[in-house]
Design a protein around this motif. Structure first.
Motif, PDB file in Angstrom:
ATOM      1  N   ASP A   1      11.789  -1.008  -4.219  1.00  0.00           N
ATOM      2  CA  ASP A   1      12.164  -2.029  -3.245  1.00  0.00           C
ATOM      3  C   ASP A   1      13.346  -2.846  -3.751  1.00  0.00           C
TER       4      ASP A   1
ATOM      5  N   SER B   1      -0.571  -6.098   1.734  1.00  0.00           N
ATOM      6  CA  SER B   1      -1.270  -5.129   2.602  1.00  0.00           C
ATOM      7  C   SER B   1      -2.380  -4.396   1.857  1.00  0.00           C
TER       8      SER B   1
ATOM      9  N   HIS C   1       2.848  -4.778   5.267  1.00  0.00           N
ATOM     10  CA  HIS C   1       3.670  -5.956   4.945  1.00  0.00           C
ATOM     11  C   HIS C   1       2.783  -7.044   4.334  1.00  0.00           C
TER      12      HIS C   1
ATOM     13  N   THR D   1       0.869  -1.186   0.000  1.00  0.00           N
ATOM     14  CA  THR D   1       0.000   0.000   0.000  1.00  0.00           C
ATOM     15  C   THR D   1       0.900   1.227   0.000  1.00  0.00           C
TER      16      THR D   1
HETATM   17  C1  LIG Z   1       5.328  -1.557   3.954  1.00  0.00           C
HETATM   18  C2  LIG Z   1       5.032  -2.457   2.798  1.00  0.00           C
HETATM   19  O1  LIG Z   1       5.807  -2.026   1.749  1.00  0.00           O
HETATM   20  P1  LIG Z   1       6.460  -3.004   0.641  1.00  0.00           P
HETATM   21  O2  LIG Z   1       7.331  -3.965   1.378  1.00  0.00           O
HETATM   22  O3  LIG Z   1       5.333  -3.643  -0.083  1.00  0.00           O
HETATM   23  O4  LIG Z   1       7.231  -2.034  -0.183  1.00  0.00           O
HETATM   24  C3  LIG Z   1       3.529  -2.371   2.441  1.00  0.00           C
HETATM   25  O5  LIG Z   1       3.158  -1.506   1.632  1.00  0.00           O
HETATM   26  O6  LIG Z   1       2.770  -3.149   3.016  1.00  0.00           O
END
Ligand SMILES: C[C@H](OP(=O)(O)O)C(=O)O
Ligand SMILES: Nc1nc2c(ncn2[C@@H]2O[C@H](COP(=O)(O)OP(=O)(O)OP(=O)(O)O)[C@@H](O)[C@H]2O)c(=O)[nH]1
Length: 208
Positions: free
Chosen positions: A163, A135, A132, A117
């Protein structure tokens, strides 16, 4: 509306350890934060940074070293409308943010590639986060559980969080801010040598 930008200041972007040193990852996290803050300001907002440690930045900061969910939920406990925008969205533009804020749903979600998110607005006092994993899906369910109306923003610019190294391809192709410049200065280039998807390579290292 309050606009809060969570920021992991100390050991950010560990999933990019195959491309960047720890010091470079801290720099990258910071340059992405600055791009996000600039786009939010240009969209007419006054962002605050929710940071794990003190940082030198010319917007208000909240220092909270608890894990992400606890820190964000402490902000949401206030019950007022708030937007939470991740700090690793270097393609975000004022127009993309305008779409997020234009919807009048109780909870407006901007999903990230890979299930996360990347940004949301909540106008429902009972909505809480559970980041996580998938989400985006979890936040839709949580919103429905508390009786909130939900809208989803379909935006490549807001969906692109950085990421992993493959995400850097998007920044090199579509970036207009400092993050793209920072990557280019460090020799990060598109690698179009393969038959499949475009990758990245560093001029000063082997292809990644
Ligand atoms: C914090 C997490 O970030 P991501 O690991 O998906 O970049 C999420 O958006 O649930
Ligand atoms: N305040 C706060 N922000 C966080 C925390 N963890 C991550 N963030 C921020 O939340 C957003 C999404 O986090 P991630 O994609 O997991 O970023 P990251 O922790 O730097 O990267 P990885 O080490 O690869 O997981 C980014 O804006 C981070 O700066 C935390 O514990 N507290």
């Amino acid at each position: 509306m309050r606009v809060v930008v969570p920021f992991a200041a100390e050991q950010p972007k560990t999933r990019l350890a195959d491309v960047f040193t720890p010091a470079e990852r801290r720099e990258l996290a910071r340059v992405m934060l600055d791009d996000v803050l600039r786009a939010l300001r240009e969209a007419g907002h006054t962002p605050e940074v929710l940071t794990t440690a003190t940082i030198d930045v010319n917007v208000p900061t909240i220092v909270d070293d608890r894990p992400l969910n606890a820190a964000v939920n402490a902000v949401l406990a206030d019950g007022s409308p708030v937007a939470v925008v991740m700090a690793d969205l270097p393609l975000a533009t004022p127009d993309a943010f305008a779409r997020l804020f234009a919807s009048d749903a109780d909870v407006v979600l901007a999903p990230g590639r890979g299930g996360g998110t990347n940004a949301f607005v909540t106008r429902h006092s009972s909505f809480r986060v559970d980041y996580h994993g998938a989400s985006y899906r979890d936040h839709r369910e949580r919103a429905r559980e508390v009786g909130a109306s939900v809208a989803t923003i379909d935006s490549h610019r807001l969906a692109t969080d950085v990421d992993e190294s493959t995400d850097l391809v998007e920044v090199l192709l579509h970036g207009t801010g400092e993050t793209r410049r920072w990557l280019e200065e460090r020799g990060v280039r598109l690698d179009t040598s393969g038959d499949g998807r475009v990758g990245i390579r560093r001029d000063d290292t082997t292809a990644v």
